[in-house]
Design a protein around this motif. Structure first.
Motif, PDB file in Angstrom:
ATOM      1  N   THR A 120       0.803  -1.222   0.000  1.00 48.19           N
ATOM      2  CA  THR A 120       0.000   0.000   0.000  1.00 48.19           C
ATOM      3  C   THR A 120       0.836   1.272   0.000  1.00 48.19           C
ATOM      4  O   THR A 120       0.538   2.221  -0.735  1.00 48.19           O
ATOM      5  N   VAL A 121       1.861   1.348   0.830  1.00 47.17           N
ATOM      6  CA  VAL A 121       2.636   2.594   0.917  1.00 47.17           C
ATOM      7  C   VAL A 121       3.288   2.925  -0.424  1.00 47.17           C
ATOM      8  O   VAL A 121       3.240   4.065  -0.892  1.00 47.17           O
ATOM      9  N   ARG A 122       3.891   1.928  -1.063  1.00 46.49           N
ATOM     10  CA  ARG A 122       4.530   2.190  -2.343  1.00 46.49           C
ATOM     11  C   ARG A 122       3.495   2.515  -3.425  1.00 46.49           C
ATOM     12  O   ARG A 122       3.756   3.322  -4.329  1.00 46.49           O
ATOM     13  N   LEU A 123       2.318   1.919  -3.343  1.00 42.38           N
ATOM     14  CA  LEU A 123       1.247   2.266  -4.278  1.00 42.38           C
ATOM     15  C   LEU A 123       0.843   3.727  -4.130  1.00 42.38           C
ATOM     16  O   LEU A 123       0.723   4.456  -5.130  1.00 42.38           O
ATOM     17  N   LEU A 124       0.634   4.174  -2.908  1.00 42.93           N
ATOM     18  CA  LEU A 124       0.238   5.566  -2.678  1.00 42.93           C
ATOM     19  C   LEU A 124       1.307   6.522  -3.186  1.00 42.93           C
ATOM     20  O   LEU A 124       1.003   7.535  -3.834  1.00 42.93           O
ATOM     21  N   GLU A 125       2.561   6.218  -2.911  1.00 37.37           N
ATOM     22  CA  GLU A 125       3.644   7.088  -3.363  1.00 37.37           C
ATOM     23  C   GLU A 125       3.738   7.095  -4.887  1.00 37.37           C
ATOM     24  O   GLU A 125       3.907   8.163  -5.511  1.00 37.37           O
ATOM     25  N   THR A 126       3.626   5.928  -5.501  1.00 32.79           N
ATOM     26  CA  THR A 126       3.699   5.836  -6.964  1.00 32.79           C
ATOM     27  C   THR A 126       2.616   6.681  -7.620  1.00 32.79           C
ATOM     28  O   THR A 126       2.874   7.426  -8.579  1.00 32.79           O
ATOM     29  N   ALA A 127       1.384   6.565  -7.117  1.00 29.66           N
ATOM     30  CA  ALA A 127       0.278   7.338  -7.679  1.00 29.66           C
ATOM     31  C   ALA A 127       0.459   8.826  -7.431  1.00 29.66           C
ATOM     32  O   ALA A 127       0.206   9.659  -8.316  1.00 29.66           O
ATOM     33  N   HIS A 128       0.923   9.177  -6.221  1.00 28.85           N
ATOM     34  CA  HIS A 128       1.084  10.592  -5.893  1.00 28.85           C
ATOM     35  C   HIS A 128       2.142  11.264  -6.754  1.00 28.85           C
ATOM     36  O   HIS A 128       1.984  12.422  -7.174  1.00 28.85           O
ATOM     37  N   LYS A 129       3.241  10.566  -7.016  1.00 33.37           N
ATOM     38  CA  LYS A 129       4.296  11.153  -7.851  1.00 33.37           C
ATOM     39  C   LYS A 129       3.782  11.501  -9.247  1.00 33.37           C
ATOM     40  O   LYS A 129       4.258  12.444  -9.882  1.00 33.37           O
ATOM     41  N   ARG A 130       2.804  10.757  -9.725  1.00 31.43           N
ATOM     42  CA  ARG A 130       2.299  10.940 -11.087  1.00 31.43           C
ATOM     43  C   ARG A 130       1.085  11.849 -11.159  1.00 31.43           C
ATOM     44  O   ARG A 130       0.953  12.638 -12.105  1.00 31.43           O
ATOM     45  N   TRP A 131       0.197  11.741 -10.178  1.00 33.62           N
ATOM     46  CA  TRP A 131      -1.063  12.481 -10.270  1.00 33.62           C
ATOM     47  C   TRP A 131      -1.302  13.436  -9.101  1.00 33.62           C
ATOM     48  O   TRP A 131      -2.310  14.133  -9.078  1.00 33.62           O
ATOM     49  N   GLY A 132      -0.414  13.471  -8.126  1.00 37.82           N
ATOM     50  CA  GLY A 132      -0.616  14.345  -6.990  1.00 37.82           C
ATOM     51  C   GLY A 132      -0.404  15.810  -7.346  1.00 37.82           C
ATOM     52  O   GLY A 132       0.412  16.152  -8.208  1.00 37.82           O
ATOM     53  N   LYS A 133      -1.127  16.695  -6.677  1.00 39.48           N
ATOM     54  CA  LYS A 133      -0.988  18.143  -6.878  1.00 39.48           C
ATOM     55  C   LYS A 133      -0.440  18.824  -5.632  1.00 39.48           C
ATOM     56  O   LYS A 133       0.290  19.806  -5.720  1.00 39.48           O
ATOM     57  N   LEU A 134      -0.814  18.323  -4.475  1.00 45.91           N
ATOM     58  CA  LEU A 134      -0.342  18.890  -3.216  1.00 45.91           C
ATOM     59  C   LEU A 134       0.924  18.176  -2.763  1.00 45.91           C
ATOM     60  O   LEU A 134       1.189  17.049  -3.171  1.00 45.91           O
ATOM     61  N   PRO A 135       1.721  18.829  -1.899  1.00 42.64           N
ATOM     62  CA  PRO A 135       2.939  18.175  -1.401  1.00 42.64           C
ATOM     63  C   PRO A 135       2.625  16.882  -0.648  1.00 42.64           C
ATOM     64  O   PRO A 135       1.588  16.769   0.021  1.00 42.64           O
ATOM     65  N   TRP A 136       3.516  15.903  -0.764  1.00 45.94           N
ATOM     66  CA  TRP A 136       3.394  14.619  -0.100  1.00 45.94           C
ATOM     67  C   TRP A 136       3.153  14.795   1.398  1.00 45.94           C
ATOM     68  O   TRP A 136       2.290  14.140   1.992  1.00 45.94           O
ATOM     69  N   LYS A 137       3.906  15.688   2.026  1.00 49.36           N
ATOM     70  CA  LYS A 137       3.759  15.891   3.464  1.00 49.36           C
ATOM     71  C   LYS A 137       2.359  16.376   3.811  1.00 49.36           C
ATOM     72  O   LYS A 137       1.795  15.998   4.841  1.00 49.36           O
ATOM     73  N   GLN A 138       1.793  17.202   2.952  1.00 48.78           N
ATOM     74  CA  GLN A 138       0.482  17.778   3.249  1.00 48.78           C
ATOM     75  C   GLN A 138      -0.626  16.720   3.235  1.00 48.78           C
ATOM     76  O   GLN A 138      -1.533  16.755   4.071  1.00 48.78           O
ATOM     77  N   VAL A 139      -0.548  15.767   2.315  1.00 49.31           N
ATOM     78  CA  VAL A 139      -1.621  14.770   2.225  1.00 49.31           C
ATOM     79  C   VAL A 139      -1.513  13.727   3.332  1.00 49.31           C
ATOM     80  O   VAL A 139      -2.485  13.026   3.617  1.00 49.31           O
TER      81      VAL A 139
END
Length: 585
Positions: free
Chosen positions: A153-172
């Motif tokens: 799960t953690v690597r999935l969330l990071e993988t998706a966020h790097k590609r489609w995230g708009k807000l900073p990782w820390k913020q989400v």
């Protein structure tokens, strides 16, 4: 009054939630255990919003997602926030100690990400066979380290966020950190499940967290704080997923898995470090004017859903009301789909899965022709789909259990459908010192290695991902525009839950709340299963007259659905659980 109490009270006042149930019926002893025990119904009203929406399994998780969307976040940003809060407030169902499948629509492309757990490098096919060579009893296999797969799960969330995230990782990640430190109150559902749970308190870390000094589950309203999880999340916020897959957290996972006194596992630091998220081709098919898309193997979910819907497409389902005639067709379609699922579907890195053939329109028409409108076929046989390589496998039903699901649409029309799991309720009943429960996902493999002298496709093998029934689904309309986001927890029943909901939305034009709350029905190529305690019980005699063997069982779905309308977004959250559908205007 705490912010959490204010949120719960406001949701009651707005009609999203009725008073919490006070009766927690135990599982019927005469049937196989449900993925998670039922904890009563919570009456709900439909959710509406004009900009964006989150439908998730707990109000606090949904609120975290709405907060991120309001800040300008994407659907993926919101999914990260929702999942990490679910780890806290719905720990029995999902979390960073488990895995997930994510389906994403960005207005042009449908992408699916596989964050399924993997078997450790030391795993052997005989993993769940006892000394006598026979399959172990289910909970003998589940409880302890033997059942734990490498979490994704953690690597999935990071993988998706790097590609489609708009807000900073820390913020989400921040909403979950805040809730971990400030605390949240135990919900009636979590308390009810802890009350029925037999194995969790044998783990000392879990016992200290979930139970009082007398060994009783902490009461409804008790504030839980999880500083260990906050520390883990802060590390992930700073260092990314490497903080989970290497270093202190990884060492804690390995120690927890391998250190179980009676049923140790064999996950290693190398297993964790080498875990990869895989992007896979979406499985898409047509249903009337719609296009239905979801996850391919190692999930059997979307293949089976598409097979069911393709059979139903040969009937005028819109003219049928919910009742025995509709159930006959849904159940017969389910028999055919589950027969193929049991034989053909497993991890595509190990088995050549004929996805194209299993979803071929011509093949599915031939399967639909096997349905007799007046009589049940009983046990269906697997078909012979085209485009397959020659091989001989032994069929296997397999055992699958619990999960959670979220459906999200952001203000730009991007959508996430994500089904996420630690497998059985409370997973392997192992809690790390880092503040999260570990999965028992390896019991989704077939325990038997051979059937009728043939190797079972879904048997345990090193590095393999177990077959799943998770079916996160996105529906497009005739103009290739987003129409609906759907999914549910529920083990192998997920397939029937999603198919039922799609019929409700697409054929019967029900709003998503009503569609989610319809009685659950179907067949997994055994008896025709009707949801106990619902109007479906009244359909039993008519189905038996058609030759169905009917069983009344608990079917504790957790359907979360969002539909796009000209006026905005309309959402539903299954009344069988405590979720809500909320958004921003």
């Amino acid at each position: 009054m705490t912010a959490q109490a204010t949120l719960w009270r406001s949701l009651v006042g707005l009609g999203f939630l009725a008073a919490a149930p006070t009766l927690w019926p135990a599982l019927a002893q005469s049937v196989a255990p449900a993925p998670e025990a039922p904890t009563g119904r919570v009456a709900k009203s439909i959710g509406t919003a004009t900009k964006d929406m989150v439908a998730a399994a707990n109000p606090l998780a949904a609120q975290a997602g709405r907060e991120i969307l309001a800040a300008g976040g994407s659907a993926v940003d919101a999914a990260v926030a929702v999942q990490l809060v679910l780890n806290l407030v719905e720990p029995q169902s999902s979390g960073i100690g488990g895995g997930a499948f994510m389906v994403l629509w960005d207005g042009k492309d449908m992408t699916t990400l596989d964050g399924r757990e993997t078997a450790p490098a030391a795993a052997k096919p005989e993993r769940f066979l006892g000394p006598d060579g026979k399959p172990m009893k289910f909970y003998d296999a589940v409880v302890g380290g033997r059942s734990v797969g490498v979490p994704g799960t953690v690597r999935l969330l990071e993988t998706a966020h790097k590609r489609w995230g708009k807000l900073p990782w820390k913020q989400v990640i921040e909403p979950a950190i805040r809730l971990s430190e400030e605390g949240f109150t135990i919900s009636p559902r979590l308390n009810g499940l802890l009350t029925q749970e037999k194995y969790l308190q044998n783990d000392p870390v879990a016992r200290a967290y979930f139970y009082d000094a007398e060994g009783k589950p902490k009461a409804v309203g008790t504030v839980l704080r999880n500083p260990a999880f906050a520390k883990t999340l802060r590390s992930i916020a700073e260092k990314g997923s490497d903080a989970f897959y290497t270093g202190e957290v990884a060492e804690d996972i390995v120690a927890t898995v391998t250190g179980h006194a009676t049923n140790p596992g064999d996950v290693t630091l190398d297993d964790l470090k080498s875990y990869k998220v895989l992007e896979r081709d979406a499985v898409c098919g047509s249903y009337r004017v719609y296009k239905i898309c979801g996850m391919g193997p190692p999930s059997s979910g979307q293949i089976a859903v598409q097979q069911i819907m393709s059979v139903l497409e040969t009937r005028d389902m819109a003219s049928l009301k919910p009742g025995p005639e509709a159930v006959h067709w849904i159940a017969e379609a389910g028999r055919l789909a589950f027969a193929d699922r049991g034989l053909y579907v497993a991890d595509p890195a190990f088995v050549s899965v004929p996805v194209k053939g299993l979803t071929d329109p011509g093949y599915l028409k031939s399967r639909a022709a096997l349905v007799n409108p007046d009589k049940s076929m009983g046990k269906a046989k697997p078909g012979d789909p085209p485009f397959q390589k020659t091989f001989l496998w032994g069929a296997s039903d397999g055992i699958e259990f619990g999960t959670s699901h979220m459906s999200i649409v952001d203000r730009n029309g991007n959508a996430v459908s994500m089904t996420t799991t630690i497998e059985d309720g409370f997973g392997a009943r192992l809690m790390t010192k880092s503040g999260f429960l570990l999965n028992n996902e390896l019991t989704d493999f077939s325990f038997a290695t051979v059937e009728d002298g043939k190797p079972v496709a879904n048997r345990v093998e090193a590095g393999k991902r177990p077959r799943s029934s998770m079916a996160p689904t996105i529906v497009l309309d005739s103009n290739n525009k987003l129409y609906a986001v759907v999914g549910s927890p529920g083990g192998s029943l997920i397939i029937n839950y999603v198919a039922k909901t799609l019929v409700g939305l697409l054929d019967w034009k029900l709003d998503p709340q009503v569609a989610a709350d319809l009685p659950n029905v179907g067949s997994r190529n055994g008896p025709t299963e009707l949801e106990a305690g619902t109007e479906a019980e009244g359909w039993k005699a008519a189905l038996e007259a058609k030759g169905h063997e009917v069983k009344l069982i608990d079917q504790n779905s957790g359907i979360h659905a969002i539909v796009v309308t000209p006026a905005g977004l309309v959402g539903g959250a299954d009344s069988r659980r405590e979720g809500v559908a909320i958004g921003n205007n």
